[in-house]
Write an enzyme that holds these catalytic residues in place. Structure first.
Site, short mmCIF file in Angstrom:
data_model
loop_
_atom_site.label_atom_id
_atom_site.label_comp_id
_atom_site.label_asym_id
_atom_site.label_seq_id
_atom_site.Cartn_x
_atom_site.Cartn_y
_atom_site.Cartn_z
N ASP A 197 0.11 -1.82 -0.83
CA ASP A 197 0.84 -0.66 -0.32
C ASP A 197 0.90 0.41 -1.40
O ASP A 197 1.22 0.13 -2.57
CB ASP A 197 2.26 -1.10 0.09
CG ASP A 197 3.03 0.00 0.78
OD1 ASP A 197 3.24 -0.11 2.00
OD2 ASP A 197 3.43 0.97 0.09
N GLU A 241 0.13 3.51 4.97
CA GLU A 241 -0.47 3.48 3.62
C GLU A 241 -0.52 2.05 3.11
O GLU A 241 -0.38 1.79 1.93
CB GLU A 241 0.28 4.39 2.64
CG GLU A 241 1.73 4.67 2.95
CD GLU A 241 2.65 3.46 2.80
OE1 GLU A 241 2.74 2.68 3.79
OE2 GLU A 241 3.28 3.31 1.74
P1 GH3 Z 1 7.02 2.63 -1.32
O1 GH3 Z 1 6.62 2.74 -2.74
O2 GH3 Z 1 8.27 1.89 -1.14
O3 GH3 Z 1 5.92 2.06 -0.50
O4 GH3 Z 1 7.28 4.10 -0.82
P2 GH3 Z 1 6.47 4.94 0.19
O5 GH3 Z 1 6.95 6.34 0.16
O6 GH3 Z 1 5.03 4.75 -0.04
O7 GH3 Z 1 6.82 4.24 1.56
P3 GH3 Z 1 7.43 4.81 2.89
O8 GH3 Z 1 7.29 3.69 3.88
O9 GH3 Z 1 8.80 5.37 2.68
O10 GH3 Z 1 6.49 5.99 3.31
C1 GH3 Z 1 5.17 5.81 3.69
C2 GH3 Z 1 4.51 7.15 3.77
O11 GH3 Z 1 3.13 7.04 4.11
C3 GH3 Z 1 5.16 8.00 4.83
C4 GH3 Z 1 4.01 8.52 5.65
O12 GH3 Z 1 4.07 9.88 5.87
C5 GH3 Z 1 2.80 8.19 4.84
N1 GH3 Z 1 1.65 7.95 5.71
C6 GH3 Z 1 1.45 6.92 6.58
N2 GH3 Z 1 0.29 7.09 7.22
C7 GH3 Z 1 -0.29 8.23 6.76
C8 GH3 Z 1 -1.52 8.92 7.05
O13 GH3 Z 1 -2.32 8.53 7.88
N3 GH3 Z 1 -1.76 10.07 6.37
C9 GH3 Z 1 -0.88 10.54 5.43
N4 GH3 Z 1 -1.20 11.65 4.79
N5 GH3 Z 1 0.26 9.91 5.16
C10 GH3 Z 1 0.58 8.77 5.80
MG MG Z 2 4.21 2.81 0.22
MG MG Z 3 4.40 1.05 3.47
#
Ligand code: GH3
Ligand code: MG
Ligand code: MG
Length: 328
Positions: A197, A241
């Protein structure tokens, strides 16, 4: 069969046998086994001299003699089959054949033909007197078939891969992981499973923008794939992610080494993360689980994934940018 009889017959089929798109040929095997006669359509198909009436089988028959190599260039096996089919006619092992073959013409274009032949007459001993065949250009049909095949494969790969990262999607991963886990148990092969992650990715998006975030997801995916690049290595986007990797792996040491290698590879990419408390660059937390079926026969694949996921959680709470592995 006497020559006059053949000439009459040839005149008749020439007059009535002009079907558009269909070439035909005929061999007076009794009097002149080395030559064939054909219609204008066939002359045109194979760039034969339009003013000639008959042609040498050895020198100018598009599917025999020297020209057989034009088929062999496209497909050696089919070229051999065509030769064998013709021998079967001559040796009285069959009276008819049908085959399709690719053909590179004199303009170096790849064509496809369908060819059928019949022995029309044999003498009482079974010797061939008269052979007749038809040839159709089926290039367009073949091309269409190939296009459909390409479209089918494209659709298949669309339903199996994640469009952004081109890694396997979660559904396909679960299907393949099932086979991999089964194979590991059946063949006593060890497995390593990793959940990964990206750290503080929400912050990354917030500062760099979603589009940059997408680009980074692609780079991280590519990096994962470059480290786990064997054909049987499964790399998938698990969601958002988060990624998952599953590999056959000989020992916990090799497994751990591979995860370190990924950490280094990502570090070397130097993808700046302006708002991460743990590093200047984008980092990953990894939770791994090493599985030896020899010692854990009753383990389930779900438990393996769950354990890797728990370790990922642990890696996050240990401060992120870390690797937590356990062995089973
Ligand atoms: P942590 O270190 O705890 O994993 O923090 P984090 O911010 O990575 O985790 P969190 O689950 O709070 O946020 C995940 C982020 O990933 C939020 C979301 O916008 C982003 N994300 C998920 N899928 C995509 C994508 O397809 N494209 C982009 N640009 N961002 C994405
Ligand atoms: Mg994350
Ligand atoms: Mg995550």
């Amino acid at each position: 069969m006497i020559k006059k009889e053949f000439d009459e017959l040839y005149k008749l089929i020439r007059k009535y046998g002009t079907f558009k798109g269909m070439g035909w040929w005929v061999i007076d095997y009794c009097n002149d086994p080395d030559h064939f006669y054909c219609n204008d359509e066939m002359k045109h198909m194979f760039s034969l001299d339009p003013s000639s009436k008959k042609f040498s089988i050895e020198k100018s028959c598009p599917i025999a003699g020297e020209y057989n190599k034009y088929i062999a260039e496209a497909d050696k096996k089919i070229a051999e089959k065509i030769f064998a089919d013709y021998q079967d006619l001559l040796q009285n092992r069959s009276d008819t054949y049908e085959n399709s073959f690719p053909y590179i013409n004199d303009k170096m274009e790849k064509k496809h033909f369908n060819s059928q032949a019949h022995v029309l007459k044999r003498d009482p001993k079974g010797n061939v007197l008269l052979i007749h065949g038809i040839i159709q250009d089926i290039t367009r049909e073949k091309e269409l078939e190939q296009l459909i095949e390409i479209e089918k494969n494209r659709y298949k790969s669309l339903s199996e891969t994640d469009p952004l990262t081109q890694l396997l999607n979660r559904r396909k991963f679960e299907e393949l992981f099932s086979h991999q886990f089964e194979a590991a148990n059946r063949l006593d092969k060890k497995l390593g499973v990793i959940m990964l992650d990206i750290d503080y990715f929400k912050r990354y998006n917030d500062t760099m923008g979603h589009q940059k975030g997408d680009e980074t997801l692609k780079k991280v995916a590519k990096c994962i794939r470059s480290v786990f690049s064997r054909q049987n290595d499964l790399c998938a986007r698990y969601g958002g992610e988060e990624f998952v990797v599953s590999i056959f792996c000989d020992s916990p040491e090799v497994f751990s080494h591979k995860l370190q290698e990924l950490k280094t590879a990502l570090k070397n990419l130097k993808i700046t993360h302006p708002n991460s408390p743990v590093d200047d660059c984008v980092t990953l937390s990894m939770g791994g689980c090493f599985y030896d079926p020899h010692t854990r026969k009753s383990f389930t694949k779900e438990r393996l994934i769950r354990k890797a996921d728990e370790n990922l959680y642990q890696a996050k709470s240990d401060g992120r940018n870390t690797i937590v592995i356990c062995n089973f």
